[in-house]
Motif scaffolding. Structure first.
Motif, mmCIF file in Angstrom:
data_model
loop_
_atom_site.group_PDB
_atom_site.id
_atom_site.type_symbol
_atom_site.label_atom_id
_atom_site.label_comp_id
_atom_site.label_asym_id
_atom_site.label_seq_id
_atom_site.Cartn_x
_atom_site.Cartn_y
_atom_site.Cartn_z
ATOM 1 N N ARG A 131 0.851 -1.194 0.000
ATOM 2 C CA ARG A 131 0.000 0.000 0.000
ATOM 3 C C ARG A 131 0.885 1.241 0.000
ATOM 4 N N ILE A 132 1.524 1.449 -1.135
ATOM 5 C CA ILE A 132 2.447 2.569 -1.301
ATOM 6 C C ILE A 132 2.037 3.325 -2.557
ATOM 7 N N ALA A 133 1.920 4.632 -2.422
ATOM 8 C CA ALA A 133 1.599 5.457 -3.586
ATOM 9 C C ALA A 133 2.850 5.643 -4.435
ATOM 10 N N LEU A 134 2.649 5.667 -5.736
ATOM 11 C CA LEU A 134 3.760 5.918 -6.652
ATOM 12 C C LEU A 134 4.074 7.410 -6.689
ATOM 13 N N PRO A 135 5.356 7.761 -6.697
ATOM 14 C CA PRO A 135 5.709 9.174 -6.857
ATOM 15 C C PRO A 135 5.362 9.655 -8.264
ATOM 16 N N PRO A 136 5.221 10.945 -8.454
ATOM 17 C CA PRO A 136 4.822 11.457 -9.770
ATOM 18 C C PRO A 136 5.822 11.176 -10.889
ATOM 19 N N ASP A 137 7.093 10.930 -10.539
ATOM 20 C CA ASP A 137 8.093 10.674 -11.579
ATOM 21 C C ASP A 137 8.374 9.187 -11.806
ATOM 22 N N ALA A 138 7.472 8.322 -11.339
ATOM 23 C CA ALA A 138 7.629 6.880 -11.544
ATOM 24 C C ALA A 138 7.417 6.530 -13.016
ATOM 25 N N VAL A 139 8.135 5.499 -13.463
ATOM 26 C CA VAL A 139 8.022 5.023 -14.846
ATOM 27 C C VAL A 139 7.854 3.511 -14.819
ATOM 28 N N ARG A 163 7.492 -1.405 -23.693
ATOM 29 C CA ARG A 163 6.614 -0.234 -23.567
ATOM 30 C C ARG A 163 6.941 0.500 -22.288
ATOM 31 N N ARG A 164 7.188 1.808 -22.386
ATOM 32 C CA ARG A 164 7.420 2.673 -21.227
ATOM 33 C C ARG A 164 6.164 3.494 -21.000
ATOM 34 N N ILE A 165 5.715 3.535 -19.737
ATOM 35 C CA ILE A 165 4.494 4.255 -19.390
ATOM 36 C C ILE A 165 4.766 5.115 -18.169
ATOM 37 N N ALA A 166 4.363 6.361 -18.235
ATOM 38 C CA ALA A 166 4.401 7.238 -17.074
ATOM 39 C C ALA A 166 3.006 7.180 -16.449
ATOM 40 N N PRO A 167 2.835 6.433 -15.344
ATOM 41 C CA PRO A 167 1.494 6.265 -14.760
ATOM 42 C C PRO A 167 0.884 7.608 -14.361
#
Length: 137
Positions: free
Chosen positions: A43-51, A72-76
């Motif tokens: 239960r950890i939120a992804l930081p805004p710069d996660a890829v 495939r690279r995705i910026a969530p």
């Protein structure tokens, strides 16, 4: 003369430009797609710069590195589950070989989550896939 130029822009060029911009992504003829989602249990939120990077790889040889068929690279834009789709050339798939999905989430140069088990699949089956990641320690 000005009427003809205005008519050309209104009825010729503008619809063409709008049509090109409205198509999100042009796929290659004969390209297949694997779609699914990536998730993790923590239960950890992804930081805004996660890829997120998802790869379709040939993992047939146990003593050699996997051969990446498609990536495939995705910026969530949100949190898990993160949807993905990978386009690949079906001609690259050989009968009798073993294929798997591999995924990882990085933040900057650091690894945050990764697949720790082989997620084998038939790339040509077209079934939705779910990839479970583990936290990298």
């Amino acid at each position: 003369m000005l009427d003809r130029i205005a008519e050309f822009f209104i009825f010729g060029l503008v619809p063409l430009v709008v049509g090109v911009l409205a198509v999100p992504e042009v796929t290659k003829a004969g390209e297949k797609t694997i779609a699914g989602e990536v998730t993790y249990r923590e239960r950890i939120a992804l930081p805004p710069d996660a890829v997120l990077v998802v790869e379709l790889a040939d993992v047939s040889l146990a003593d050699a590195p996997a051969t990446v068929i498609a990536k495939r690279r995705i910026a969530p834009t949100g949190q898990v589950p993160i949807k993905f789709d990978i386009g690949f050339d079906p001609e690259a798939i050989q009968k009798g070989r073993t294929y798997a999905l591999q995924a990882r989430i990085t933040v900057g140069e650091g690894l945050m989550f990764i697949t720790d088990t082989s997620r084998q699949l038939d790339p040509l089956a077209g079934k939705p896939q779910t990839v479970l990641l583990k936290m990298a320690r």
